[in-house]
Each structure stands twice: as C-alpha cells, then as structure tokens.
Design a protein around this motif. Structure first.
Motif, PDB file in Angstrom:
ATOM      1  N   ALA A 128       0.824  -1.212   0.000  1.00 17.96           N
ATOM      2  CA  ALA A 128       0.000   0.000   0.000  1.00 17.96           C
ATOM      3  C   ALA A 128       0.858   1.261   0.000  1.00 17.96           C
ATOM      4  CB  ALA A 128      -0.929  -0.002   1.217  1.00 17.96           C
ATOM      5  N   VAL A 129       1.849   1.303   0.861  1.00 20.71           N
ATOM      6  CA  VAL A 129       2.716   2.485   0.963  1.00 20.71           C
ATOM      7  C   VAL A 129       3.478   2.703  -0.334  1.00 20.71           C
ATOM      8  CG1 VAL A 129       4.770   3.410   2.119  1.00 20.71           C
ATOM      9  CG2 VAL A 129       2.903   2.416   3.466  1.00 20.71           C
ATOM     10  N   THR A 130       4.002   1.635  -0.904  1.00 18.16           N
ATOM     11  CA  THR A 130       4.761   1.763  -2.154  1.00 18.16           C
ATOM     12  C   THR A 130       3.884   2.283  -3.276  1.00 18.16           C
ATOM     13  OG1 THR A 130       6.244  -0.030  -1.492  1.00 18.16           O
ATOM     14  CG2 THR A 130       6.174   0.523  -3.836  1.00 18.16           C
ATOM     15  N   LEU A 131       2.680   1.737  -3.415  1.00 21.27           N
ATOM     16  CA  LEU A 131       1.782   2.194  -4.479  1.00 21.27           C
ATOM     17  C   LEU A 131       1.422   3.665  -4.296  1.00 21.27           C
ATOM     18  CD1 LEU A 131      -0.611  -0.871  -4.927  1.00 21.27           C
ATOM     19  CD2 LEU A 131       1.276  -0.161  -6.416  1.00 21.27           C
ATOM     20  N   LYS A 132       1.187   4.084  -3.067  1.00 21.79           N
ATOM     21  CA  LYS A 132       0.843   5.488  -2.833  1.00 21.79           C
ATOM     22  C   LYS A 132       2.010   6.407  -3.171  1.00 21.79           C
ATOM     23  CE  LYS A 132      -1.584   8.996  -1.478  1.00 21.79           C
ATOM     24  NZ  LYS A 132      -2.749   9.456  -2.270  1.00 21.79           N
ATOM     25  N   LEU A 133       3.215   5.991  -2.836  1.00 23.32           N
ATOM     26  CA  LEU A 133       4.381   6.836  -3.121  1.00 23.32           C
ATOM     27  C   LEU A 133       4.721   6.848  -4.607  1.00 23.32           C
ATOM     28  CD1 LEU A 133       6.614   5.921  -0.048  1.00 23.32           C
ATOM     29  CD2 LEU A 133       5.298   8.017  -0.413  1.00 23.32           C
ATOM     30  N   ASN A 156       5.003   2.585   9.389  1.00 27.87           N
ATOM     31  CA  ASN A 156       5.744   2.664   8.125  1.00 27.87           C
ATOM     32  C   ASN A 156       5.192   3.759   7.220  1.00 27.87           C
ATOM     33  OD1 ASN A 156       7.832   0.687   8.350  1.00 27.87           O
ATOM     34  ND2 ASN A 156       6.296  -0.919   8.140  1.00 27.87           N
ATOM     35  N   ALA A 157       3.868   3.877   7.162  1.00 33.53           N
ATOM     36  CA  ALA A 157       3.263   4.926   6.336  1.00 33.53           C
ATOM     37  C   ALA A 157       3.666   6.308   6.834  1.00 33.53           C
ATOM     38  CB  ALA A 157       1.741   4.777   6.333  1.00 33.53           C
ATOM     39  N   GLN A 158       3.667   6.493   8.141  1.00 32.51           N
ATOM     40  CA  GLN A 158       4.062   7.782   8.708  1.00 32.51           C
ATOM     41  C   GLN A 158       5.533   8.071   8.454  1.00 32.51           C
ATOM     42  OE1 GLN A 158       2.882   7.260  12.791  1.00 32.51           O
ATOM     43  NE2 GLN A 158       0.687   7.406  12.319  1.00 32.51           N
ATOM     44  N   ASN A 159       6.372   7.066   8.662  1.00 33.11           N
ATOM     45  CA  ASN A 159       7.812   7.264   8.461  1.00 33.11           C
ATOM     46  C   ASN A 159       8.144   7.618   7.018  1.00 33.11           C
ATOM     47  OD1 ASN A 159       8.255   6.692  11.134  1.00 33.11           O
ATOM     48  ND2 ASN A 159       9.005   4.612  10.801  1.00 33.11           N
ATOM     49  N   LEU A 160       7.391   7.026   6.083  1.00 33.90           N
ATOM     50  CA  LEU A 160       7.662   7.245   4.665  1.00 33.90           C
ATOM     51  C   LEU A 160       6.749   8.306   4.050  1.00 33.90           C
ATOM     52  CD1 LEU A 160       8.235   3.505   3.757  1.00 33.90           C
ATOM     53  CD2 LEU A 160       9.962   5.302   3.721  1.00 33.90           C
ATOM     54  N   ARG A 161       5.919   8.914   4.902  1.00 34.37           N
ATOM     55  CA  ARG A 161       5.049  10.022   4.488  1.00 34.37           C
ATOM     56  C   ARG A 161       4.117   9.614   3.345  1.00 34.37           C
ATOM     57  NH1 ARG A 161       9.334  15.138   4.870  1.00 34.37           N
ATOM     58  NH2 ARG A 161       9.859  14.806   7.059  1.00 34.37           N
ATOM     59  N   ALA A 162       3.453   8.499   3.569  1.00 35.17           N
ATOM     60  CA  ALA A 162       2.482   7.995   2.601  1.00 35.17           C
ATOM     61  C   ALA A 162       1.085   8.104   3.198  1.00 35.17           C
ATOM     62  CB  ALA A 162       2.786   6.535   2.243  1.00 35.17           C
ATOM     63  N   ASP A 163       0.192   8.758   2.500  1.00 35.25           N
ATOM     64  CA  ASP A 163      -1.172   8.978   2.982  1.00 35.25           C
ATOM     65  C   ASP A 163      -2.038   7.780   2.598  1.00 35.25           C
ATOM     66  OD1 ASP A 163      -3.546   9.991   3.892  1.00 35.25           O
ATOM     67  OD2 ASP A 163      -3.795  11.452   2.279  1.00 35.25           O
ATOM     68  N   VAL A 164      -2.002   6.764   3.448  1.00 33.00           N
ATOM     69  CA  VAL A 164      -2.768   5.536   3.238  1.00 33.00           C
ATOM     70  C   VAL A 164      -3.802   5.414   4.345  1.00 33.00           C
ATOM     71  CG1 VAL A 164      -2.659   3.010   3.137  1.00 33.00           C
ATOM     72  CG2 VAL A 164      -0.820   4.382   2.114  1.00 33.00           C
ATOM     73  N   ALA A 165      -5.021   4.998   3.982  1.00 30.57           N
ATOM     74  CA  ALA A 165      -6.080   4.785   4.978  1.00 30.57           C
ATOM     75  C   ALA A 165      -6.090   3.309   5.365  1.00 30.57           C
ATOM     76  CB  ALA A 165      -7.432   5.188   4.407  1.00 30.57           C
ATOM     77  N   PHE A 166      -6.014   3.025   6.667  1.00 32.12           N
ATOM     78  CA  PHE A 166      -5.950   1.653   7.160  1.00 32.12           C
ATOM     79  C   PHE A 166      -7.241   1.278   7.868  1.00 32.12           C
ATOM     80  CE2 PHE A 166      -1.519   3.008   6.886  1.00 32.12           C
ATOM     81  CZ  PHE A 166      -0.962   1.943   6.207  1.00 32.12           C
ATOM     82  N   PHE A 167      -7.671   0.019   7.655  1.00 31.85           N
ATOM     83  CA  PHE A 167      -8.909  -0.481   8.248  1.00 31.85           C
ATOM     84  C   PHE A 167      -8.677  -1.881   8.810  1.00 31.85           C
ATOM     85  CE2 PHE A 167      -9.989   2.427   4.853  1.00 31.85           C
ATOM     86  CZ  PHE A 167     -11.000   3.211   5.399  1.00 31.85           C
ATOM     87  N   GLN A 168      -9.130  -2.108  10.033  1.00 30.22           N
ATOM     88  CA  GLN A 168      -9.046  -3.446  10.592  1.00 30.22           C
ATOM     89  C   GLN A 168     -10.298  -4.222  10.198  1.00 30.22           C
ATOM     90  OE1 GLN A 168      -8.642  -3.738  14.849  1.00 30.22           O
ATOM     91  NE2 GLN A 168      -8.234  -5.937  14.793  1.00 30.22           N
TER      92      GLN A 168
END
Length: 278
Positions: A128-133, A156-168
């Motif tokens: 997810a993070v890679t695709l967003k970046l 990881n998303a915060q560290n890499l500054r990726a705006d991803v929405a996470f859902f459990q």
C-alpha cells in the motif's frame, strides 16, 4: 594476534554453515549494521576488526543459530528501494511481492489517472505504501485482520510520508465503495505444507499471515466472492500465489469474472507467482 574483518566474517560464515545454517546471513547482517555498501567492504575488509564489531557478530551468530531471520534482528527490510520496519507481528516483505507491485504499476502507467486501490492483508504496509508513493494521485486503502500488523503498517506509512487509509477487518469487509484495483499477497499456504516450511518461518513469522484453509485457497475464494460486488466494472485484481496454485486460482477468478481475462504470470525465477484479472 589481531584479526581482520574478512577473517572474522569468513570464520563466522563457515561456522554457521557447519551448523546447517545460511552462512551469508552473518555477512548480510554485518553490512547492514555497519551501514556499508560492497565498496565499503572492499575498502575496509583487511583492516583490524574492532572489538565492538566482533562482539556484535558473536551475538548475531547466537541468534542466527536459533533460526531468527536477519530482518527481525535488524528490525527492517528493504522493499522497492525503501526501508520498512518489521516486527514479529508482520511477515517480512519479499522480492516476489516487489514483482507484484511492479506489475500493478506497469499495468497502470499513467500518473494522472486517479484510482481507488485496496491492499488486502497489508502486513507491514509495504504494498500500500509503495503504491501510494509511486502513484501519489491514487486513493490507497489497506486492510488487515491483525491490529498489531496495522499498527506497524501505520508506523511505516508515517515514516515514509504515505497517505494511506488503514482499516481493521477481514479481507474486503471494511471497504464500502467500488474498487478500481484490488491487490493482495494473502495467506495461501496449506497446513499440510507446514513441515516443508523453512525453520525461520515456522518459528518466527506470524502463522495467521501464512496459512489458509481449503488447501490454501480459502482467502482467494473469499476475495473472489467479495470482489464480484465491490470491483468496479473496469477494475483489476493483482494477486500473489503459491507457485503450484496458478490453475486453481485462475479457475476461481474466471468463474467469478467470466467476462474478464485471468492470467497466471511468472516471476523472475520462472515460477507461477501472480494472477492478473482484467
């Protein structure tokens, strides 16, 4: 008598191999701990080793003898040129999954076309993070049933500054709106394959991220049913699979999407490792 880096690493590697362990693992750990590239190694390998470095090598050997993966010792793994933190709550990202991400990007080359993307079973968040970046305009969502994995993915998303929405939640259940791209490296190993798994995987990686019922096909079957209702008309699906699962996963998704093409694609090693529905 003073010992060099090369002498100590050669001994360490040979010792691990004499214990039926991967000898290269200690060299991998050493380079990462020193933050050295191969050029640094070639420049310094014949220098006298520091006592601190030698003690770290001995500590790492003891842990490698327990089959602990080097990535868990370091606390991170590289994925698509970026560093992702890993813990025992997440699978270690692997090169085969990089190929899945690369396939998705190559099939969606435009950087100006908005897509709604869902990564199911996100784990570390690497997909997810890679695709967003790589495609900042995309709206990327990620799900995981594990709260601990989601916490790590968010870090990881915060560290890499990726705006991803996470859902459990379980697979696509938390997702309400239509999906343009569904991508997943789901659990796909059958419990019968447990004895064949590498010892480091059996001992340390989370079993809920590895195993699936129905001989490893349960999550694919669930995703196919859910995607019938949630995939956009021109939507795409990208899946990682076990190397022997191609025909069955292809059948599952062809039945669910009779008007779409379902392809089984090989990885760089020539193994069937991806399914592409489009």
């Amino acid at each position: 008598m003073a010992k060099t880096y090369r002498e100590v690493l050669k001994w360490a590697s040979s010792f691990l191999e004499s214990q039926d362990k991967e000898g290269h693992a200690i060299f991998y750990l050493f380079l990462h701990r020193k933050n050295w590239q191969m050029t640094d190694w070639l420049l310094h390998m014949n220098e006298v080793i520091t006592s601190q470095a030698e003690n770290q090598i001995k500590t790492d050997i003891d842990l490698l003898l327990t089959d602990m993966p080097p990535q868990y010792l370091l606390g991170y793994e590289e994925f698509f040129g970026r560093r992702f933190k890993v813990t025992h709550d997440t699978l270690i990202p692997r090169p085969e999954t990089e190929e899945l991400v690369d396939l998705c990007l190559k099939q969606n080359i435009s950087r100006n076309e908005n897509k709604r993307v869902v990564d199911v079973g996100t784990g570390t968040g690497a997909i997810a993070v890679t695709l967003k970046l790589e495609r900042p305009i995309w709206q990327v969502l990620a799900t995981d049933i594990s709260e601990k994995a989601l916490i790590q993915a968010q870090v990881n998303a915060q560290n890499l500054r990726a705006d991803v929405a996470f859902f459990q939640g379980d697979t696509l259940e938390p997702i309400k709106d239509p999906i343009d791209i569904l991508i997943s490296n789901p659990p796909y190993i059958s419990e019968e394959e447990w004895p064949l798994m590498d010892a480091s995987v059996r001992k340390y990686e989370p079993k809920e991220a590895l195993f699936a019922k129905n001989n490893g096909y349960a999550i694919y079957q669930k995703l196919a049913r859910q995607a019938q209702k949630k995939l956009a008309i021109n939507g795409q699906i990208f899946l990682e699979i076990g190397f022997q699962q191609g025909p069955k996963v292809q059948e599952i998704f062809q039945q669910a999407f009779p008007r779409k093409e379902v392809q089984v694609l090989k990885d760089l090693a020539g193994q069937n490792r991806m399914v592409f529905v489009h």
